[in-house]
Design a protein around this motif. Structure first.
Motif, short mmCIF file in Angstrom:
data_model
loop_
_atom_site.label_atom_id
_atom_site.label_comp_id
_atom_site.label_asym_id
_atom_site.label_seq_id
_atom_site.Cartn_x
_atom_site.Cartn_y
_atom_site.Cartn_z
N LEU A 97 -12.65 -8.13 -0.42
CA LEU A 97 -11.74 -6.98 -0.40
C LEU A 97 -10.33 -7.40 -0.78
N HIS A 98 -9.72 -6.62 -1.68
CA HIS A 98 -8.31 -6.82 -2.03
C HIS A 98 -7.57 -5.50 -1.82
N ASN A 99 -6.41 -5.59 -1.18
CA ASN A 99 -5.55 -4.42 -1.06
C ASN A 99 -4.90 -4.11 -2.41
N ALA A 100 -4.22 -2.97 -2.46
CA ALA A 100 -3.63 -2.53 -3.72
C ALA A 100 -2.57 -3.48 -4.25
N ASP A 101 -1.95 -4.28 -3.36
CA ASP A 101 -0.95 -5.23 -3.82
C ASP A 101 -1.56 -6.52 -4.34
N ARG B 185 -1.10 -2.64 5.71
CA ARG B 185 -0.60 -3.88 5.12
C ARG B 185 -1.16 -4.02 3.70
N GLY B 186 -0.29 -4.11 2.72
CA GLY B 186 -0.73 -4.31 1.34
C GLY B 186 -1.00 -3.03 0.58
N SER B 187 -0.98 -1.87 1.25
CA SER B 187 -1.26 -0.61 0.56
C SER B 187 -0.25 0.48 0.86
N GLY B 188 0.52 0.35 1.94
CA GLY B 188 1.45 1.40 2.33
C GLY B 188 0.76 2.51 3.09
N GLY C 283 7.25 1.78 8.77
CA GLY C 283 6.08 0.99 8.42
C GLY C 283 6.43 -0.42 7.96
N PRO C 284 7.25 -0.56 6.92
CA PRO C 284 7.62 -1.89 6.46
C PRO C 284 8.37 -2.71 7.52
N GLN C 285 9.21 -2.03 8.33
CA GLN C 285 9.96 -2.75 9.36
C GLN C 285 9.02 -3.37 10.40
N LEU C 286 8.09 -2.58 10.90
CA LEU C 286 7.18 -3.07 11.93
C LEU C 286 6.20 -4.09 11.35
N GLN C 287 5.74 -3.84 10.13
CA GLN C 287 4.82 -4.78 9.49
C GLN C 287 5.46 -6.15 9.35
N ASP D 259 -3.11 0.73 -9.59
CA ASP D 259 -1.93 1.52 -9.93
C ASP D 259 -2.37 2.95 -10.28
N ARG D 260 -1.75 3.94 -9.64
CA ARG D 260 -2.19 5.33 -9.83
C ARG D 260 -1.62 5.99 -11.09
N ARG D 261 -0.79 5.28 -11.82
CA ARG D 261 -0.27 5.81 -13.08
C ARG D 261 -0.71 4.96 -14.27
N ARG D 262 -0.65 3.64 -14.13
CA ARG D 262 -0.99 2.77 -15.26
C ARG D 262 -2.42 2.24 -15.20
N GLY D 263 -3.07 2.41 -14.06
CA GLY D 263 -4.45 1.97 -13.91
C GLY D 263 -5.35 3.13 -13.56
N ILE D 264 -6.32 2.87 -12.68
CA ILE D 264 -7.24 3.92 -12.24
C ILE D 264 -6.74 4.55 -10.96
N GLY D 265 -6.26 3.72 -10.04
CA GLY D 265 -5.72 4.21 -8.78
C GLY D 265 -6.70 4.05 -7.64
N ALA D 266 -6.26 3.33 -6.60
CA ALA D 266 -7.09 3.15 -5.40
C ALA D 266 -6.25 2.46 -4.33
N ASP D 267 -6.71 2.56 -3.08
CA ASP D 267 -6.09 1.82 -1.99
C ASP D 267 -6.51 0.35 -2.00
N GLY D 268 -7.60 0.04 -2.71
CA GLY D 268 -8.05 -1.34 -2.78
C GLY D 268 -9.26 -1.48 -3.68
N ILE D 269 -9.65 -2.73 -3.93
CA ILE D 269 -10.82 -3.04 -4.76
C ILE D 269 -11.79 -3.89 -3.94
N ILE D 270 -13.07 -3.57 -4.05
CA ILE D 270 -14.11 -4.30 -3.34
C ILE D 270 -15.08 -4.88 -4.36
N ARG D 271 -15.30 -6.19 -4.28
CA ARG D 271 -16.34 -6.83 -5.09
C ARG D 271 -17.54 -7.08 -4.19
N VAL D 272 -18.70 -6.57 -4.61
CA VAL D 272 -19.93 -6.71 -3.83
C VAL D 272 -20.76 -7.82 -4.44
#
Length: 272
Positions: free
Chosen positions: A61-65, A200-203, A166-170, A35-48
């Motif tokens: 890999l997780h998308n922002a949703d 998908r999952g990030s907009g 975008g949402p319609q086609l997705q 979340d770009r206001r309540r968290g740190i903000g990113a398109d996704g999170i990666i655990r290595v």
């Protein structure tokens, strides 16, 4: 929890190094961190994580949703920088196990601090048939780059209403799909593809690595780019270079810059 933030052509990710394979993130935690206001903000999170399947590393890999994703071309390039900086691997080349299969990364540190360049073997691209004209009002076809894409070719991309289309086609595809709008443009260095993307999952994002590969493959099949040379794909956040295989089943390669933004100590209260 500690993380680092990186971006590739404006596509930004939080990367968490987990060599002991001990960390599990919930959907709610991922959403809050991205979340770009309540968290740190990113398109996704990666655990290595530690390597598997004979690889040096593994990627989750997780998308922002909060949803899991198979692959991200820019994400794995950000992963590479974080893993090298954290001492989990040694450049210039290493392998990563992903949900889309094994990927090989070539990594070179840049001349300026925090900058690097990474190239990824993205595996083969599988193109689907052209979509019927009554589905969309422009040329369109699907492409699989370890994750699903719909590429649409038109005379321009600047005026496309991504927030609506975008949402319609997705939603038209079971399980969702990433959607790329492309057109052919040019400058003094030659032709390139202009691209905008709804992920998908990030907009809408500033760039998409797998989408750039899908777009280049579709454009070559339509005959609108040089079939022999690399394809420059200008994303809103920067230009990526795609080199396509010269035969069916040959891998495509994605290359471009990656930049480290910050090291982050995540307060326990944020994740509670």
């Amino acid at each position: 929890m500690r993380a680092s933030k990186h971006e590739g052509a404006g596509n930004d990710f939080l990367v968490v190094l987990d060599p002991d394979d001990a960390l599990r993130l919930t959907v709610g935690q991922v959403r809050l961190l991205c979340d770009r206001r309540r968290g740190i903000g990113a398109d996704g999170i990666i655990r290595v994580g530690p390597g598997r399947q004979g690889c040096d590393l593994s990627m989750e890999l997780h998308n922002a949703d909060g949803g899991a994703a198979e692959m991200s071309g820019n994400g794995i390039r950000c992963l590479a920088q974080a893993a090298v900086d954290g001492g989990m691997v040694t450049p210039p080349r290493f392998t990563v196990a992903t949900a889309a299969g094994v990927r090989t990364v070539d990594f070179v540190a840049g001349e300026s601090p925090g900058w690097a360049r990474a190239s990824v073997d993205m595996g083969p691209v599988t193109l689907g048939p052209d979509q019927p004209q009554d589905f969309v009002d422009r040329k369109a076809r699907t492409a699989d780059v370890g994750n699903p894409h719909l590429v649409l070719l038109g005379p321009e991309v600047a005026t496309v209403d991504l927030a609506v289309l975008g949402p319609q086609l997705q939603a038209s595809f079971e399980g969702g799909i990433n959607v790329e709008w492309i057109c052919v443009a040019g400058d003094s260095d030659g032709a390139f593809l202009d691209l905008r993307v709804w992920e998908r999952g990030s907009g809408e994002t500033l760039a998409c690595g797998t989408g750039s590969v899908a777009a280049a493959a579709a454009a070559r099949a339509w005959g609108v780019v040089d079939p022999a040379g690399p394809v420059r794909v200008r994303n809103p956040g920067g230009t990526l270079e795609v080199t396509l295989g010269d035969r069916p089943g040959a891998p495509a390669f994605l290359a471009g810059p990656v930049r480290k933004i910050a090291d982050i100590d995540i307060h326990p209260g944020l994740l509670s």
